[in-house]
Design a protein around this motif. Sequence first.
Motif, PDB file in Angstrom:
ATOM      1  N   TRP A 153      -9.000 -14.990  -4.709  1.00 16.25           N
ATOM      2  CA  TRP A 153      -8.654 -15.043  -3.287  1.00 16.25           C
ATOM      3  C   TRP A 153      -8.055 -13.694  -2.892  1.00 16.25           C
ATOM      4  CZ3 TRP A 153      -8.502 -19.131   0.436  1.00 16.25           C
ATOM      5  CH2 TRP A 153      -7.675 -18.934   1.534  1.00 16.25           C
ATOM      6  N   ILE A 154      -8.697 -12.988  -1.988  1.00 13.82           N
ATOM      7  CA  ILE A 154      -8.159 -11.740  -1.465  1.00 13.82           C
ATOM      8  C   ILE A 154      -7.706 -12.013  -0.036  1.00 13.82           C
ATOM      9  CG2 ILE A 154      -8.624  -9.322  -0.906  1.00 13.82           C
ATOM     10  CD1 ILE A 154     -10.687  -9.292  -3.126  1.00 13.82           C
ATOM     11  N   GLY A 155      -6.405 -12.138   0.141  1.00 16.39           N
ATOM     12  CA  GLY A 155      -5.878 -12.550   1.437  1.00 16.39           C
ATOM     13  C   GLY A 155      -4.850 -11.582   1.981  1.00 16.39           C
ATOM     14  N   CYS A 156      -4.311 -11.940   3.128  1.00 15.14           N
ATOM     15  CA  CYS A 156      -3.275 -11.133   3.765  1.00 15.14           C
ATOM     16  C   CYS A 156      -1.920 -11.436   3.130  1.00 15.14           C
ATOM     17  CB  CYS A 156      -3.230 -11.427   5.262  1.00 15.14           C
ATOM     18  SG  CYS A 156      -2.024 -10.419   6.176  1.00 15.14           S
ATOM     19  N   VAL A 203      -5.079 -14.555  -7.346  1.00 18.80           N
ATOM     20  CA  VAL A 203      -4.762 -14.099  -5.989  1.00 18.80           C
ATOM     21  C   VAL A 203      -4.419 -12.617  -5.922  1.00 18.80           C
ATOM     22  CG1 VAL A 203      -3.226 -14.409  -4.013  1.00 18.80           C
ATOM     23  CG2 VAL A 203      -3.918 -16.395  -5.366  1.00 18.80           C
ATOM     24  N   HIS A 204      -5.000 -11.950  -4.918  1.00 14.06           N
ATOM     25  CA  HIS A 204      -4.591 -10.590  -4.554  1.00 14.06           C
ATOM     26  C   HIS A 204      -4.354 -10.589  -3.055  1.00 14.06           C
ATOM     27  CE1 HIS A 204      -4.343  -6.223  -4.431  1.00 14.06           C
ATOM     28  NE2 HIS A 204      -5.151  -6.250  -3.395  1.00 14.06           N
ATOM     29  N   ARG A 205      -3.202 -10.027  -2.633  1.00 14.46           N
ATOM     30  CA  ARG A 205      -2.897 -10.012  -1.204  1.00 14.46           C
ATOM     31  C   ARG A 205      -2.390  -8.640  -0.804  1.00 14.46           C
ATOM     32  NH1 ARG A 205       0.789 -15.308  -0.314  1.00 14.46           N
ATOM     33  NH2 ARG A 205       0.583 -14.731   1.882  1.00 14.46           N
ATOM     34  N   ASN A 206      -2.763  -8.223   0.383  1.00 13.91           N
ATOM     35  CA  ASN A 206      -2.251  -6.978   0.955  1.00 13.91           C
ATOM     36  C   ASN A 206      -2.246  -7.108   2.474  1.00 13.91           C
ATOM     37  OD1 ASN A 206      -4.894  -6.229   1.986  1.00 13.91           O
ATOM     38  ND2 ASN A 206      -5.437  -5.553  -0.078  1.00 13.91           N
ATOM     39  N   ILE A 207      -1.805  -6.075   3.161  1.00 14.45           N
ATOM     40  CA  ILE A 207      -1.779  -6.113   4.622  1.00 14.45           C
ATOM     41  C   ILE A 207      -3.198  -6.199   5.163  1.00 14.45           C
ATOM     42  CG2 ILE A 207      -1.146  -4.862   6.735  1.00 14.45           C
ATOM     43  CD1 ILE A 207       1.252  -5.889   5.170  1.00 14.45           C
ATOM     44  N   ALA A 208      -3.487  -7.296   5.872  1.00 14.58           N
ATOM     45  CA  ALA A 208      -4.770  -7.513   6.559  1.00 14.58           C
ATOM     46  C   ALA A 208      -5.955  -7.674   5.620  1.00 14.58           C
ATOM     47  CB  ALA A 208      -5.051  -6.406   7.572  1.00 14.58           C
ATOM     48  N   ASN A 209      -5.701  -8.191   4.393  1.00 16.97           N
ATOM     49  CA  ASN A 209      -6.775  -8.545   3.450  1.00 16.97           C
ATOM     50  C   ASN A 209      -7.869  -7.481   3.337  1.00 16.97           C
ATOM     51  OD1 ASN A 209      -6.830 -10.590   6.027  1.00 16.97           O
ATOM     52  ND2 ASN A 209      -8.867  -9.693   5.759  1.00 16.97           N
ATOM     53  N   MET A 210      -7.435  -6.254   3.057  1.00 15.28           N
ATOM     54  CA  MET A 210      -8.363  -5.137   3.001  1.00 15.28           C
ATOM     55  C   MET A 210      -8.965  -4.960   1.601  1.00 15.28           C
ATOM     56  SD  MET A 210      -8.314  -4.115   6.074  1.00 15.28           S
ATOM     57  CE  MET A 210      -9.152  -2.532   5.989  1.00 15.28           C
ATOM     58  N   ARG A 255      -1.647   2.102  19.951  1.00 11.82           N
ATOM     59  CA  ARG A 255      -1.457   3.534  19.691  1.00 11.82           C
ATOM     60  C   ARG A 255      -0.067   3.814  19.122  1.00 11.82           C
ATOM     61  NH1 ARG A 255      -2.909   6.888  24.917  1.00 11.82           N
ATOM     62  NH2 ARG A 255      -2.615   8.572  23.388  1.00 11.82           N
ATOM     63  N   LYS A 256       0.669   2.747  18.880  1.00 10.10           N
ATOM     64  CA  LYS A 256       2.036   2.880  18.384  1.00 10.10           C
ATOM     65  C   LYS A 256       2.043   3.258  16.906  1.00 10.10           C
ATOM     66  CE  LYS A 256       6.356   0.266  17.914  1.00 10.10           C
ATOM     67  NZ  LYS A 256       7.019  -1.052  18.129  1.00 10.10           N
ATOM     68  N   GLN A 257       2.989   4.085  16.507  1.00 10.35           N
ATOM     69  CA  GLN A 257       3.159   4.419  15.107  1.00 10.35           C
ATOM     70  C   GLN A 257       4.152   3.462  14.461  1.00 10.35           C
ATOM     71  OE1 GLN A 257       3.894   8.872  15.231  1.00 10.35           O
ATOM     72  NE2 GLN A 257       2.430   8.740  13.547  1.00 10.35           N
ATOM     73  N   PHE A 258       3.842   3.027  13.234  1.00 10.46           N
ATOM     74  CA  PHE A 258       4.698   2.073  12.530  1.00 10.46           C
ATOM     75  C   PHE A 258       5.270   2.647  11.238  1.00 10.46           C
ATOM     76  CE2 PHE A 258       1.732  -0.325  15.127  1.00 10.46           C
ATOM     77  CZ  PHE A 258       2.546  -1.263  15.731  1.00 10.46           C
ATOM     78  N   GLY A 259       4.804   3.812  10.825  1.00 14.61           N
ATOM     79  CA  GLY A 259       5.285   4.400   9.576  1.00 14.61           C
ATOM     80  C   GLY A 259       4.137   4.637   8.616  1.00 14.61           C
ATOM     81  N   ILE A 260       4.425   4.576   7.339  1.00 18.63           N
ATOM     82  CA  ILE A 260       3.409   4.864   6.327  1.00 18.63           C
ATOM     83  C   ILE A 260       2.229   3.903   6.415  1.00 18.63           C
ATOM     84  CG2 ILE A 260       4.416   3.406   4.518  1.00 18.63           C
ATOM     85  CD1 ILE A 260       3.661   5.647   2.533  1.00 18.63           C
ATOM     86  N   ILE A 261       2.476   2.712   6.936  1.00 16.51           N
ATOM     87  CA  ILE A 261       1.399   1.732   7.065  1.00 16.51           C
ATOM     88  C   ILE A 261       0.295   2.205   8.008  1.00 16.51           C
ATOM     89  CG2 ILE A 261       2.397   0.429   8.988  1.00 16.51           C
ATOM     90  CD1 ILE A 261       1.403  -2.118   7.655  1.00 16.51           C
ATOM     91  N   ASP A 262       0.591   3.175   8.860  1.00 14.17           N
ATOM     92  CA  ASP A 262      -0.431   3.699   9.778  1.00 14.17           C
ATOM     93  C   ASP A 262      -1.654   4.186   9.013  1.00 14.17           C
ATOM     94  OD1 ASP A 262       1.185   3.242  12.015  1.00 14.17           O
ATOM     95  OD2 ASP A 262       2.155   5.194  11.822  1.00 14.17           O
ATOM     96  N   ASN A 263      -1.440   4.749   7.825  1.00 15.76           N
ATOM     97  CA  ASN A 263      -2.549   5.242   7.025  1.00 15.76           C
ATOM     98  C   ASN A 263      -3.438   4.100   6.530  1.00 15.76           C
ATOM     99  OD1 ASN A 263      -1.676   8.230   6.712  1.00 15.76           O
ATOM    100  ND2 ASN A 263       0.146   7.059   6.185  1.00 15.76           N
ATOM    101  N   TRP A 264      -2.813   2.973   6.248  1.00 22.63           N
ATOM    102  CA  TRP A 264      -3.553   1.782   5.825  1.00 22.63           C
ATOM    103  C   TRP A 264      -4.311   1.180   7.011  1.00 22.63           C
ATOM    104  CZ3 TRP A 264      -4.711  -0.145   1.195  1.00 22.63           C
ATOM    105  CH2 TRP A 264      -5.112  -1.482   1.081  1.00 22.63           C
ATOM    106  N   LEU A 265      -3.647   1.161   8.170  1.00 22.53           N
ATOM    107  CA  LEU A 265      -4.270   0.579   9.359  1.00 22.53           C
ATOM    108  C   LEU A 265      -5.472   1.369   9.837  1.00 22.53           C
ATOM    109  CD1 LEU A 265      -1.114  -0.442  11.453  1.00 22.53           C
ATOM    110  CD2 LEU A 265      -2.473  -1.859   9.902  1.00 22.53           C
ATOM    111  N   CYS A 266      -5.572   2.627   9.421  1.00 19.87           N
ATOM    112  CA  CYS A 266      -6.736   3.438   9.804  1.00 19.87           C
ATOM    113  C   CYS A 266      -8.035   2.795   9.345  1.00 19.87           C
ATOM    114  CB  CYS A 266      -6.623   4.849   9.226  1.00 19.87           C
ATOM    115  SG  CYS A 266      -5.614   5.958  10.223  1.00 19.87           S
ATOM    116  N   HIS A 267      -7.987   2.063   8.232  1.00 23.93           N
ATOM    117  CA  HIS A 267      -9.190   1.379   7.752  1.00 23.93           C
ATOM    118  C   HIS A 267      -9.615   0.288   8.737  1.00 23.93           C
ATOM    119  CE1 HIS A 267      -9.042   3.438   3.921  1.00 23.93           C
ATOM    120  NE2 HIS A 267      -7.786   3.068   3.753  1.00 23.93           N
ATOM    121  N   ILE A 268      -8.634  -0.365   9.351  1.00 26.97           N
ATOM    122  CA  ILE A 268      -8.968  -1.392  10.347  1.00 26.97           C
ATOM    123  C   ILE A 268      -9.420  -0.730  11.645  1.00 26.97           C
ATOM    124  CG2 ILE A 268      -8.186  -3.506  11.484  1.00 26.97           C
ATOM    125  CD1 ILE A 268      -5.931  -3.665   9.454  1.00 26.97           C
ATOM    126  N   LYS A 269      -8.831   0.389  11.980  1.00 26.80           N
ATOM    127  CA  LYS A 269      -9.278   1.131  13.166  1.00 26.80           C
ATOM    128  C   LYS A 269     -10.745   1.533  13.021  1.00 26.80           C
ATOM    129  CE  LYS A 269      -4.733   3.022  14.490  1.00 26.80           C
ATOM    130  NZ  LYS A 269      -4.633   2.538  15.885  1.00 26.80           N
TER     131      LYS A 269
END
Length: 221
Positions: free
Chosen positions: A50-53, A73-80, A121-135
């Motif tokens: 299971w790869i989940g959020c 189970v493996h989980r990360n931010i937004a099941n990437m 367009r808001k910055q959240f910190g280091i997670i912004d680099n991870w969110l680029c994959h969702i962008k």
Amino acid sequence: MYTKQLENPVLKAGFEKILEGNKQWMKLVAEDTSGRYQQLAKGQSPEILWIGCADSRVPANQITNTLPGEVFVHRNIANMCVHSDMNMLSVLDYAVNVLKVKHVIVAGHYGCGGVAASLSRKQFGIIDNWLCHIKDVYRFHSEEIDAIEDEEKKVNRLVELNVAEQVFNLCTTSIIQNAWKERDDLAVHGVVIDIATGQIVNLDINVTKSEDLGKEVFAYA
């Protein structure tokens, strides 16, 4: 070894609650007469990865009504499923090639904070680099997403599209590709969880062989 008692009463109470919960779990294990937990102590043989959020509201075992030992189970931010993420790849390799799981499930959930953040367009910190994959997923489907006026529906549609994209990413890894050369009992699925109802929404995304990807360049010879 460095040891120190917790002095902050709030932190102490919170940690003690965890330990008390463990005592209740130990009692359940001790009173079980099936021998299941003694067997689990010797090893595991789950059929599901299971790869989940990482969201605390979507625990895999509770949602699937499965017992310990049945879901890896493996989980990360937004099941990437990012091709350069050695954490995810290590889990995938162990699950597929050692545990021989039969089902790999990418599970998103409606109202995902990571997906919602990626649309801002808001910055959240280091997670912004991870969110680029969702962008990037948004970039692939921006015309469809931008046409949705309701913000909640916009996020939820991107949740679904993100699951589809992560399934594709997973299927193009050398781990899955090579497994399909040797096995015909491995499937990759994409689902979304509706937290409000607890339902696992089947997106009918099921991949069982390289040919299902539709692009020969992604299938290793």
